[in-house]
Design a protein around this motif. Structure first.
Motif, short mmCIF file in Angstrom:
data_model
loop_
_atom_site.label_atom_id
_atom_site.label_comp_id
_atom_site.label_asym_id
_atom_site.label_seq_id
_atom_site.Cartn_x
_atom_site.Cartn_y
_atom_site.Cartn_z
N VAL A 188 0.83 -1.19 0.00
CA VAL A 188 0.00 0.00 0.00
C VAL A 188 0.87 1.25 0.00
N ALA A 189 1.83 1.29 0.94
CA ALA A 189 2.67 2.49 1.05
C ALA A 189 3.46 2.74 -0.23
N GLU A 190 3.97 1.66 -0.83
CA GLU A 190 4.74 1.82 -2.07
C GLU A 190 3.87 2.39 -3.18
N ASN A 191 2.62 1.91 -3.24
CA ASN A 191 1.71 2.44 -4.26
C ASN A 191 1.38 3.90 -4.01
N VAL A 192 1.25 4.23 -2.74
CA VAL A 192 0.86 5.60 -2.41
C VAL A 192 1.93 6.61 -2.85
N ILE A 193 3.20 6.24 -2.68
CA ILE A 193 4.25 7.21 -3.02
C ILE A 193 4.67 7.13 -4.48
N LEU B 140 -10.40 4.50 7.39
CA LEU B 140 -10.23 3.69 6.19
C LEU B 140 -9.76 2.27 6.49
N ALA B 141 -9.12 2.08 7.63
CA ALA B 141 -8.65 0.75 8.04
C ALA B 141 -7.80 0.07 6.96
N VAL B 142 -6.74 0.76 6.58
CA VAL B 142 -5.84 0.19 5.57
C VAL B 142 -4.47 0.00 6.19
N ASP B 143 -3.90 -1.20 6.04
CA ASP B 143 -2.57 -1.50 6.54
C ASP B 143 -1.53 -1.07 5.50
N PRO B 144 -0.62 -0.17 5.87
CA PRO B 144 0.33 0.34 4.88
C PRO B 144 1.24 -0.74 4.29
N ASP B 145 1.40 -1.85 4.99
CA ASP B 145 2.33 -2.87 4.52
C ASP B 145 1.67 -4.01 3.76
N ALA B 146 0.36 -3.95 3.62
CA ALA B 146 -0.33 -5.02 2.90
C ALA B 146 0.01 -4.95 1.41
N ILE B 147 0.14 -6.13 0.81
CA ILE B 147 0.39 -6.19 -0.64
C ILE B 147 -0.96 -6.02 -1.34
N ILE B 148 -0.97 -5.16 -2.37
CA ILE B 148 -2.23 -4.81 -3.03
C ILE B 148 -3.01 -6.03 -3.50
N GLU B 149 -2.33 -6.98 -4.15
CA GLU B 149 -3.10 -8.08 -4.76
C GLU B 149 -3.75 -8.99 -3.74
N THR B 150 -3.34 -8.88 -2.46
CA THR B 150 -3.99 -9.70 -1.43
C THR B 150 -5.22 -9.01 -0.86
N PRO C 292 -8.99 -7.14 -0.84
CA PRO C 292 -10.24 -7.10 -1.60
C PRO C 292 -10.39 -5.77 -2.34
N VAL C 293 -11.21 -5.79 -3.40
CA VAL C 293 -11.38 -4.57 -4.21
C VAL C 293 -11.78 -3.36 -3.39
N GLY C 294 -12.66 -3.60 -2.41
CA GLY C 294 -13.13 -2.48 -1.59
C GLY C 294 -11.97 -1.75 -0.92
N ILE C 295 -11.01 -2.54 -0.43
CA ILE C 295 -9.86 -1.94 0.25
C ILE C 295 -8.93 -1.29 -0.78
N GLN C 296 -8.80 -1.93 -1.93
CA GLN C 296 -7.96 -1.33 -2.98
C GLN C 296 -8.46 0.05 -3.34
N GLN C 297 -9.78 0.17 -3.33
CA GLN C 297 -10.35 1.47 -3.65
C GLN C 297 -9.95 2.51 -2.61
N ARG C 298 -9.92 2.07 -1.35
CA ARG C 298 -9.50 3.01 -0.30
C ARG C 298 -8.04 3.43 -0.49
N VAL C 299 -7.23 2.49 -0.99
CA VAL C 299 -5.84 2.84 -1.26
C VAL C 299 -5.78 3.96 -2.29
N GLU C 300 -6.65 3.86 -3.30
CA GLU C 300 -6.71 4.93 -4.30
C GLU C 300 -7.08 6.26 -3.64
N ILE C 301 -7.99 6.18 -2.70
CA ILE C 301 -8.39 7.41 -2.01
C ILE C 301 -7.22 7.96 -1.19
N ILE C 302 -6.50 7.05 -0.51
CA ILE C 302 -5.34 7.49 0.26
C ILE C 302 -4.30 8.14 -0.65
#
Lengths: 374, 503
Positions: free
Chosen positions: B94-99, B129-139, B141-151
């Motif tokens: 998540v963090a890698e995607n965000v930056i 948002l309940a998103v773990d910065p160290d989670a790998i995106i592909e693991t 669910p879509v709903g959480i991936q969307q929150r990553v986009e928001i982050i």
């Protein structure tokens, strides 16, 4: 209903942009390549007068006389034939690099068949020899098609490898007693008997004119390729698979069969191109007789936008460059390699239509219609 | 931050995508932008986020006129977009995607992830948002991936968030959670533009609604004062009938029988896990479920496009488990693929060519080796007319049609012949109200003529409107079954089943 008029305008503009793609871009690509070719000559220390002389020679050598036109067409025929095969493959989504090997195998098979049928009348010997070339080319390309369909081996890799194999196979076969010319130690085939030769057409004008009956064969193949691609069921399957393999599969088309057939037909045409050379121009097979036709044909197919008629024109253009290039070398002493450079530049410019449009902005419609987002 | 669009006009050649649009985006508010596909919503938002520059008009931020040369400038000005299709690197955290794209680097080009990780945690906590910065995106669910986009957008300090069709990939429960997040963003003073074509959602979440049709704003209003039919009429331009007309349920014999069916995904994982069910003639079986729970593999297996590992498919008593797609087509099985662009149509082919994509090989369209194009063109024109495929001619490329017309083309091809069974995957995804109604009508007509239908849709409303029986798929299994004609079905129950709850 304004909706409908929007679409209608779009349709007309598309017609215009098609013309740009098919005619104007190649034309400007040629001009740009010639200009850049002149720049290359200047850079390599050729003086301006010689450059002028070489382009005059290019024109004279390609269309300046009956002999020039005969040479242009003679050089064009195998390029068109092999180019048609490649175009069919491209339409089916197959990037066949193997025309060279298919030309080699087809050309050699035509010689062997021609020799074997040498005692029969021409009506049997000649078609028999051409057919042998076609079948052998089809089989040789079919190997790559089958590998792709059955195992997923990519045709670019397998056809390149088959090209390399074909060269060495040719060298080997030319030394086998069945094929090698009697009393020769070097690798050279028996001569094609007269009954199996593609007869020269213009000897009544001048015995040196090399244009031969292969031109009828070539035109027939252009028509056949057009019919196959745009009128037949098989061509519909080729185009569907090439444009969208997933949709083709979903519509019930057999992807494996399409791949094998498209490769085989491409190989048959390349094989005919080889037969055209051995039966019509060379009269025998020698090491390296294919002379890169299969590779030049890739450029011809791309330049012709994988359309049979486009391939015909592109092949004639390349034939003209080859014939004119020889004249250039004789008259102006400019290396024939320059023709190779110009041919390559044409392809580069064709492949980069935006570059051509940027170089010649006045040749194109200004307002570029992009597809609007939703 | 208050953003104003003033008299924005955007043209593509002769096509006017937006015409004189005026729109105000207020901080702390959700602006619902409602419009059919192709109405110009996305173009307008792409103008706002700097992808397109308008031909006329201007954008003002807090009264100051601005011009964006690209998305980068819009982001720096505080306008961020969450695209409908996520732009995430699946194997990154998540963090890698965000930056990504603005990587903070230290000395010797050392990537500084520490700050990013803590910032992700902070934003996640702040907006629930309940998103773990160290989670790998592909693991995830879509709903959480969307929150990553928001982050991602929040991390770039956006004050205006444009959400493009954000609920398309969510379950009903996820939609509720998502709305919570949108509200908390609003409370923090962010301005939200919520793009959708779903009427219920826009009424739920918006503080203000703007309806766009044919590139123009045709109305704005307060959701509390607007009713669903009014909005729909504004959006489409004519009154819309919401109810799917259906004849009484008269089931016939079993036409499709699926027994212990197991199908794998391309990567070898089990997609359809030992399921059995039957469909009768004159019956619509709807498969509900969140995307990615085996529905696609099930459809492909039934259409003959995916190998069945074990189990059996029987059609009208015959075993068709190993039959090719074409054999199934001949038996009268129609298949409307999930992804019309990729699998249903060939964009560069004409309408006529697409119309015979699966029937070109036999009479009346071909005899011997060649295709009778004259016959194809006449028939295609007639069918296009009958199925309301709006095209200037049958020689137009399918890619030039709108989404609704493309789908009507696919439906026309599949249903205009004698069918006995219809497999439909997401038959109305992303379509305008008018096309949806038309396609529903056609599907129901097939049912009333005695066809069996299997419909897969991630739109629960659609499943509920069409089905005589509803099956819920979760992780490759059927976890619940409902028969609406026996007992009323609660949408919330189905939603829970879709999320995997035991029922």
């Amino acid at each position: 209903m304004s909706d409908m008029t929007d679409h209608a305008t779009k349709g007309r503009l598309l017609g215009r942009s098609k013309v740009e793609d098919l005619v104007i871009v190649p034309l400007f690509a040629l001009v740009a390549a010639l200009i850049l070719g002149a720049v290359v000559m200047v850079a390599t220390g050729v003086d301006l007068a010689t450059i002028g002389r070489s382009y005059v020679a290019l024109l004279q050598g390609s269309v300046g006389s009956v002999n020039a036109i005969s040479e242009t067409l003679t050089a064009a025929l195998p390029l068109v034939l092999a180019g048609l095969g490649l175009a069919l493959g491209f339409r089916a989504g197959l990037f066949n690099i193997g025309a060279e090997g298919q030309v080699v195998m087809g050309g050699l098979a035509a010689v062997v068949a021609g020799v074997a049928l040498g005692d029969l009348p021409a009506v049997i010997a000649l078609p028999g020899a051409i057919l042998a070339g076609a079948v052998t080319g089809a089989f040789y390309a079919g190997i790559a098609g089958w590998l792709r369909a059955a195992t997923g081996a990519h045709e670019v890799i397998s056809t390149i490898m088959l090209n390399l194999i074909s060269y060495r196979l040719l060298d080997y076969l030319l030394r086998t007693p069945l094929i090698q010319k009697e009393g020769r130690a070097d690798p050279i085939s028996k001569s094609v008997p007269e009954v199996a030769e593609l007869p020269r057409l213009l000897t009544f004008l001048d015995p040196n004119l090399r244009l031969h009956a292969g031109i009828f064969l070539t035109l027939a193949m252009v028509a056949l390729a057009y019919w196959l691609l745009f009128r037949s069921k098989l061509g519909f399957e080729f185009r569907a698979s090439g444009e969208n393999a997933v949709a083709a599969r979903f519509a019930g088309m057999n992807a494996s069969l399409t791949i094998v057939l498209a490769m085989a037909i491409a190989g048959a045409l390349a094989g005919i191109a080889g037969a055209n050379q051995t039966l019509g121009v060379l009269g025998r097979a020698t090491p390296g007789f294919s002379a890169g036709i299969g590779f030049d044909a890739i450029a011809v197919a791309l330049l012709g936008r994988s359309h049979p008629v486009g391939v015909l024109f592109a092949g004639v253009l390349f034939g003209a460059l080859e014939a004119g290039g020889r004249q250039m070398q004789v008259d102006a002493g400019v290396s024939i390699d320059l023709i190779g450079i110009i041919q390559s530049l044409i392809i580069v410019f064709i492949a980069a239509p935006l570059l051509v449009k940027a170089l010649f902005p006045w040749g194109f419609r200004r307002d570029q219609t992009k597809e609007g987002g939703s | 931050m208050r953003v104003e669009l003033r008299n924005i006009t955007k043209r593509f050649g002769p096509v006017v995508a937006n015409k004189g649009v005026n729109l105000t985006i207020e901080p702390g508010q959700v602006l619902g932008l409602l419009g059919e596909n192709g109405a110009g919503k996305s173009t307008l938002m792409n103008v706002l986020c700097g992808l397109y520059s308008p031909n006329e008009g201007e954008i003002q931020i807090d009264g100051q006129s601005v011009r964006f040369a690209g998305p980068g400038e819009a982001i720096r000005a505080g306008i961020g977009m969450v695209h409908q299709h996520f732009m995430l690197v699946p194997v990154f955290t998540v963090a890698e995607n965000v930056i990504l794209g603005i990587e903070p680097v230290g000395r010797f080009d050392h990537l500084d992830l520490t700050t990013a990780r803590s910032e992700v945690s902070r934003l996640s906590a702040e907006y629930g948002l309940a998103v773990d910065p160290d989670a790998i995106i592909e693991t995830l669910p879509v709903g959480i991936q969307q929150r990553v986009e928001i982050i991602k957008v929040l991390f770039r300090e956006a004050d205006v968030l444009i959400l493009d069709e954000p609920t398309a990939v969510l379950t009903p429960q996820e939609v509720d959670e998502f709305f919570q997040i949108v509200r908390s963003l609003c409370e923090a003073g962010k301005a939200i533009v919520f793009i959708t074509h779903k009427l219920n959602e826009i009424l739920d979440i918006s503080d203000r609604i703007a309806v766009i049709r044919r590139g123009e704003i045709v109305g704005t209003g307060d959701p509390k004062k607007l009713a669903r039919p009014d909005l729909a009429e504004m959006m489409v331009g004519h009154p819309v009938d919401f109810d799917v007309a259906r004849a009484p349920f008269v089931p016939g014999d079993v036409i499709l029988g699926i027994q212990d069916l197991t199908v794998l995904r391309d990567d070898g994982a089990v997609a359809v896990d030992d399921i059995s069910f039957q469909v009768r003639s004159g019956e619509v079986v709807g498969i509900a479920g969140v995307q990615g729970n085996g529905q696609s593999a099930l459809i492909e297996a039934l259409a003959g496009l995916r190998r069945v590992v074990s189990g059996q498919v029987r059609f009208d008593g015959t075993d068709i488990t190993q039959a090719s797609p074409r054999e199934r087509h001949r038996l009268g099985i129609a298949h409307i693929p999930e992804d019309r662009q990729r699998a249903g149509l060939i964009g560069t082919f004409t309408v006529a060519e697409n119309m015979v994509l699966d029937s070109y090989y036999a009479p009346p369209y071909s005899a011997g080796t060649s295709i009778d194009w004259g016959r194809v063109h006449t028939d295609a024109a007639a069918v296009a007319e009958q199925y309301d495929v709006r095209t200037p001619s049958v020689h137009t490329s399918a890619a030039h049609l709108s989404g609704g017309n493309q789908q009507k083309l696919v439906v026309a091809r599949e249903l205009s012949r004698d069918t006995r069974f219809v497999i439909a995957g997401q038959p109305t995804r992303g379509l305008d109200v008018g096309s949806i109604a038309f396609i529903h009508e056609r599907l129901m007509a097939a049912r009333d003529e005695g066809d069996g239908l299997l419909i897969v849709s991630s739109e629960l409303d659609e499943i509920m409107a069409l089905s005589d029986r509803i099956l819920v798929m979760f992780k490759g299994r059927i976890v619940a079954e409902y028969a609406p004609h026996d007992a009323p079905v609660d949408k919330g129950d189905i939603g829970l089943a879709m999320a995997g709850a035991r029922v």
